[in-house]
Scaffold this motif. Sequence first.
Motif, PDB file in Angstrom:
ATOM      1  N   PRO A 258       0.804  -1.221   0.000  1.00 14.53           N
ATOM      2  CA  PRO A 258       0.000   0.000   0.000  1.00 14.53           C
ATOM      3  C   PRO A 258       0.840   1.275   0.000  1.00 14.53           C
ATOM      4  CG  PRO A 258      -0.889  -1.583   1.564  1.00 14.53           C
ATOM      5  CD  PRO A 258       0.409  -2.145   1.089  1.00 14.53           C
ATOM      6  N   SER A 259       2.011   1.232   0.604  1.00 12.14           N
ATOM      7  CA  SER A 259       2.866   2.424   0.672  1.00 12.14           C
ATOM      8  C   SER A 259       3.335   2.866  -0.717  1.00 12.14           C
ATOM      9  CB  SER A 259       4.082   2.157   1.555  1.00 12.14           C
ATOM     10  OG  SER A 259       4.853   1.081   1.040  1.00 12.14           O
ATOM     11  N   GLU A 260       3.239   1.978  -1.707  1.00 10.03           N
ATOM     12  CA  GLU A 260       3.683   2.297  -3.066  1.00 10.03           C
ATOM     13  C   GLU A 260       2.544   2.786  -3.961  1.00 10.03           C
ATOM     14  OE1 GLU A 260       5.570  -1.188  -4.544  1.00 10.03           O
ATOM     15  OE2 GLU A 260       7.170  -1.178  -3.026  1.00 10.03           O
ATOM     16  N   GLN A 261       1.322   2.813  -3.424  1.00  7.89           N
ATOM     17  CA  GLN A 261       0.182   3.207  -4.245  1.00  7.89           C
ATOM     18  C   GLN A 261       0.172   4.716  -4.535  1.00  7.89           C
ATOM     19  OE1 GLN A 261      -2.729   1.363  -1.559  1.00  7.89           O
ATOM     20  NE2 GLN A 261      -3.614   0.372  -3.352  1.00  7.89           N
ATOM     21  N   GLN A 262      -0.386   5.051  -5.672  1.00  8.16           N
ATOM     22  CA  GLN A 262      -0.571   6.455  -6.045  1.00  8.16           C
ATOM     23  C   GLN A 262      -1.564   7.094  -5.067  1.00  8.16           C
ATOM     24  OE1 GLN A 262      -0.026   7.999  -9.902  1.00  8.16           O
ATOM     25  NE2 GLN A 262       0.512   9.352  -8.247  1.00  8.16           N
ATOM     26  N   PRO A 263      -1.206   8.184  -4.374  1.00 11.39           N
ATOM     27  CA  PRO A 263      -2.167   8.836  -3.469  1.00 11.39           C
ATOM     28  C   PRO A 263      -3.294   9.498  -4.250  1.00 11.39           C
ATOM     29  CG  PRO A 263      -0.122  10.080  -3.576  1.00 11.39           C
ATOM     30  CD  PRO A 263       0.124   8.804  -4.336  1.00 11.39           C
ATOM     31  N   LEU A 264      -4.413   9.736  -3.570  1.00 10.96           N
ATOM     32  CA  LEU A 264      -5.595  10.295  -4.230  1.00 10.96           C
ATOM     33  C   LEU A 264      -5.314  11.656  -4.857  1.00 10.96           C
ATOM     34  CD1 LEU A 264      -8.364   9.273  -1.680  1.00 10.96           C
ATOM     35  CD2 LEU A 264      -8.093   8.414  -4.028  1.00 10.96           C
ATOM     36  N   ALA A 265      -4.490  12.468  -4.204  1.00 11.30           N
ATOM     37  CA  ALA A 265      -4.168  13.783  -4.758  1.00 11.30           C
ATOM     38  C   ALA A 265      -3.500  13.651  -6.115  1.00 11.30           C
ATOM     39  CB  ALA A 265      -3.270  14.554  -3.794  1.00 11.30           C
ATOM     40  N   GLN A 266      -2.703  12.612  -6.277  1.00 10.07           N
ATOM     41  CA  GLN A 266      -2.021  12.394  -7.555  1.00 10.07           C
ATOM     42  C   GLN A 266      -2.952  11.755  -8.586  1.00 10.07           C
ATOM     43  OE1 GLN A 266       0.982  13.662  -8.278  1.00 10.07           O
ATOM     44  NE2 GLN A 266       0.778  14.558  -6.233  1.00 10.07           N
ATOM     45  N   VAL A 267      -3.944  10.994  -8.117  1.00  6.16           N
ATOM     46  CA  VAL A 267      -4.960  10.486  -9.047  1.00  6.16           C
ATOM     47  C   VAL A 267      -5.690  11.654  -9.695  1.00  6.16           C
ATOM     48  CG1 VAL A 267      -7.122   9.176  -9.251  1.00  6.16           C
ATOM     49  CG2 VAL A 267      -5.270   8.318  -7.783  1.00  6.16           C
ATOM     50  N   LEU A 268      -6.062  12.640  -8.887  1.00  8.13           N
ATOM     51  CA  LEU A 268      -6.765  13.817  -9.405  1.00  8.13           C
ATOM     52  C   LEU A 268      -5.912  14.600 -10.397  1.00  8.13           C
ATOM     53  CD1 LEU A 268      -8.405  14.960  -6.055  1.00  8.13           C
ATOM     54  CD2 LEU A 268      -9.632  14.153  -8.069  1.00  8.13           C
ATOM     55  N   LYS A 269      -4.588  14.549 -10.230  1.00  9.31           N
ATOM     56  CA  LYS A 269      -3.680  15.291 -11.110  1.00  9.31           C
ATOM     57  C   LYS A 269      -3.108  14.429 -12.238  1.00  9.31           C
ATOM     58  CE  LYS A 269      -2.089  18.313  -7.334  1.00  9.31           C
ATOM     59  NZ  LYS A 269      -0.916  18.686  -6.509  1.00  9.31           N
ATOM     60  N   HIS A 270      -3.470  13.162 -12.278  1.00  7.91           N
ATOM     61  CA  HIS A 270      -2.853  12.264 -13.254  1.00  7.91           C
ATOM     62  C   HIS A 270      -3.147  12.761 -14.684  1.00  7.91           C
ATOM     63  CE1 HIS A 270      -2.058   8.621 -15.606  1.00  7.91           C
ATOM     64  NE2 HIS A 270      -1.266   8.269 -14.607  1.00  7.91           N
ATOM     65  N   PRO A 271      -2.153  12.734 -15.561  1.00  7.38           N
ATOM     66  CA  PRO A 271      -2.333  13.272 -16.918  1.00  7.38           C
ATOM     67  C   PRO A 271      -3.507  12.667 -17.678  1.00  7.38           C
ATOM     68  CG  PRO A 271      -0.022  12.844 -16.484  1.00  7.38           C
ATOM     69  CD  PRO A 271      -0.767  12.302 -15.306  1.00  7.38           C
ATOM     70  N   TRP A 272      -3.760  11.369 -17.506  1.00  9.40           N
ATOM     71  CA  TRP A 272      -4.877  10.734 -18.211  1.00  9.40           C
ATOM     72  C   TRP A 272      -6.213  11.256 -17.692  1.00  9.40           C
ATOM     73  CZ3 TRP A 272      -8.567   7.052 -16.375  1.00  9.40           C
ATOM     74  CH2 TRP A 272      -9.380   6.516 -17.390  1.00  9.40           C
ATOM     75  N   VAL A 273      -6.339  11.402 -16.359  1.00 10.62           N
ATOM     76  CA  VAL A 273      -7.576  11.942 -15.784  1.00 10.62           C
ATOM     77  C   VAL A 273      -7.781  13.379 -16.238  1.00 10.62           C
ATOM     78  CG1 VAL A 273      -8.742  12.566 -13.615  1.00 10.62           C
ATOM     79  CG2 VAL A 273      -7.508  10.385 -13.793  1.00 10.62           C
ATOM     80  N   ARG A 274      -6.735  14.193 -16.161  1.00 10.25           N
ATOM     81  CA  ARG A 274      -6.842  15.594 -16.534  1.00 10.25           C
ATOM     82  C   ARG A 274      -7.181  15.761 -18.019  1.00 10.25           C
ATOM     83  NH1 ARG A 274      -8.133  16.643 -12.855  1.00 10.25           N
ATOM     84  NH2 ARG A 274      -9.368  18.034 -14.133  1.00 10.25           N
ATOM     85  N   ALA A 275      -6.663  14.883 -18.856  1.00  6.75           N
ATOM     86  CA  ALA A 275      -6.888  15.008 -20.296  1.00  6.75           C
ATOM     87  C   ALA A 275      -8.296  14.598 -20.711  1.00  6.75           C
ATOM     88  CB  ALA A 275      -5.860  14.165 -21.058  1.00  6.75           C
ATOM     89  N   HIS A 276      -8.899  13.646 -19.971  1.00  7.87           N
ATOM     90  CA  HIS A 276     -10.152  13.050 -20.455  1.00  7.87           C
ATOM     91  C   HIS A 276     -11.382  13.306 -19.580  1.00  7.87           C
ATOM     92  CE1 HIS A 276      -8.246  10.891 -23.750  1.00  7.87           C
ATOM     93  NE2 HIS A 276      -7.256  10.576 -22.922  1.00  7.87           N
ATOM     94  N   SER A 277     -11.211  13.675 -18.325  1.00  3.10           N
ATOM     95  CA  SER A 277     -12.379  13.869 -17.459  1.00  3.10           C
ATOM     96  C   SER A 277     -13.259  15.003 -17.978  1.00  3.10           C
ATOM     97  CB  SER A 277     -11.945  14.170 -16.027  1.00  3.10           C
ATOM     98  OG  SER A 277     -13.091  14.421 -15.216  1.00  3.10           O
ATOM     99  N   ARG A 278     -14.565  14.782 -17.948  1.00  2.00           N
ATOM    100  CA  ARG A 278     -15.557  15.783 -18.342  1.00  2.00           C
ATOM    101  C   ARG A 278     -16.464  16.103 -17.155  1.00  2.00           C
ATOM    102  NH1 ARG A 278     -12.150  15.582 -21.483  1.00  2.00           N
ATOM    103  NH2 ARG A 278     -12.247  15.213 -23.739  1.00  2.00           N
ATOM    104  N   ARG A 279     -15.897  16.115 -15.976  1.00  2.01           N
ATOM    105  CA  ARG A 279     -16.693  16.308 -14.767  1.00  2.01           C
ATOM    106  C   ARG A 279     -17.405  17.654 -14.776  1.00  2.01           C
ATOM    107  NH1 ARG A 279     -14.509  16.783  -8.530  1.00  2.01           N
ATOM    108  NH2 ARG A 279     -16.460  16.195  -7.504  1.00  2.01           N
ATOM    109  N   VAL A 280     -18.712  17.621 -14.415  1.00  2.00           N
ATOM    110  CA  VAL A 280     -19.528  18.823 -14.267  1.00  2.00           C
ATOM    111  C   VAL A 280     -20.152  18.780 -12.883  1.00  2.00           C
ATOM    112  CG1 VAL A 280     -21.526  20.100 -15.113  1.00  2.00           C
ATOM    113  CG2 VAL A 280     -20.027  18.923 -16.730  1.00  2.00           C
TER     114      VAL A 280
END
Length: 288
Positions: free
Chosen positions: A248-270
Amino acid sequence: MGPSTPIVRHYTIADFEIRGPLGKGNFGNVYMACHFIVALKVLFKSQIEKEGLEYQLRREIDIQAHLQRTHNILHLYNYFHDARRVYLILEYAPRGELYKELQNSHAFDEPRTATVMEELADALTYCHEKKVIHRNMKPEKLLLGLMGEVKMADFGWSVHTPFSRRKKMCGTLDYLPPEMIEGRIYNEKVDLWCLGVLCYELLVGNPPFESTSHSETYRHILKVDVRFPASIPLRAWDLISRLLRYQPSEQQPLAQVLKHPWVRAHSRRVLPPAAQMASLALSTPILL
């Protein structure tokens, strides 16, 4: 988490116009009900008592009642009970289960999946700040609001744990993290593992460790044996692989999930408008 808000009024089933069924659970049913439009979850006390789930129900209500400040968690407005049943007054999610949409589509595209990842990462950040671990996030436990926004809807396996250290195994086989299977002490990072499994399932149509037997599924999970089909984009592959880690210590933290390039490029959150909640304040603890 503090006591529930003082009672404003008592509710009975007569306060609601029951319009029709929305779904079935292990211990009761969910109906569309008009007060303003809500979902009314009806649980049978006899079934709850038979299974020894009185404490779990009280915990679920207390947790969900205190997680009200995000659009991506289904709101619990109030609850009441009579001699035979317990009634939970819940926000109505008009587009139903994420699971059913996934079944109809078989798999989601990148924008839809990335949007779900952003919404859930944000909701889990809020939960973890409140010292709540969800422990059972999967498509069947997620509902969709009017604008298609995801809403975490079932907190039956959730726990409020100020010290973030648990050992009980719970959740769904395909989503269990290695630390639960091995009986290790775990913390809120079990939800990050579930987020990775969910991302894979939304893009592929089935969870990554699904197998023909429980023992084979356990083996794949403990080895983190993930087969990525060619249909998964490389940047989504990167995010999933950062969440599905044995340690678990090696997992991507949630803050980095929100900033991940794939999420940032494709999310259409409203963000939808604020839900109407003021008229239904939470009542006193249930007596089962």
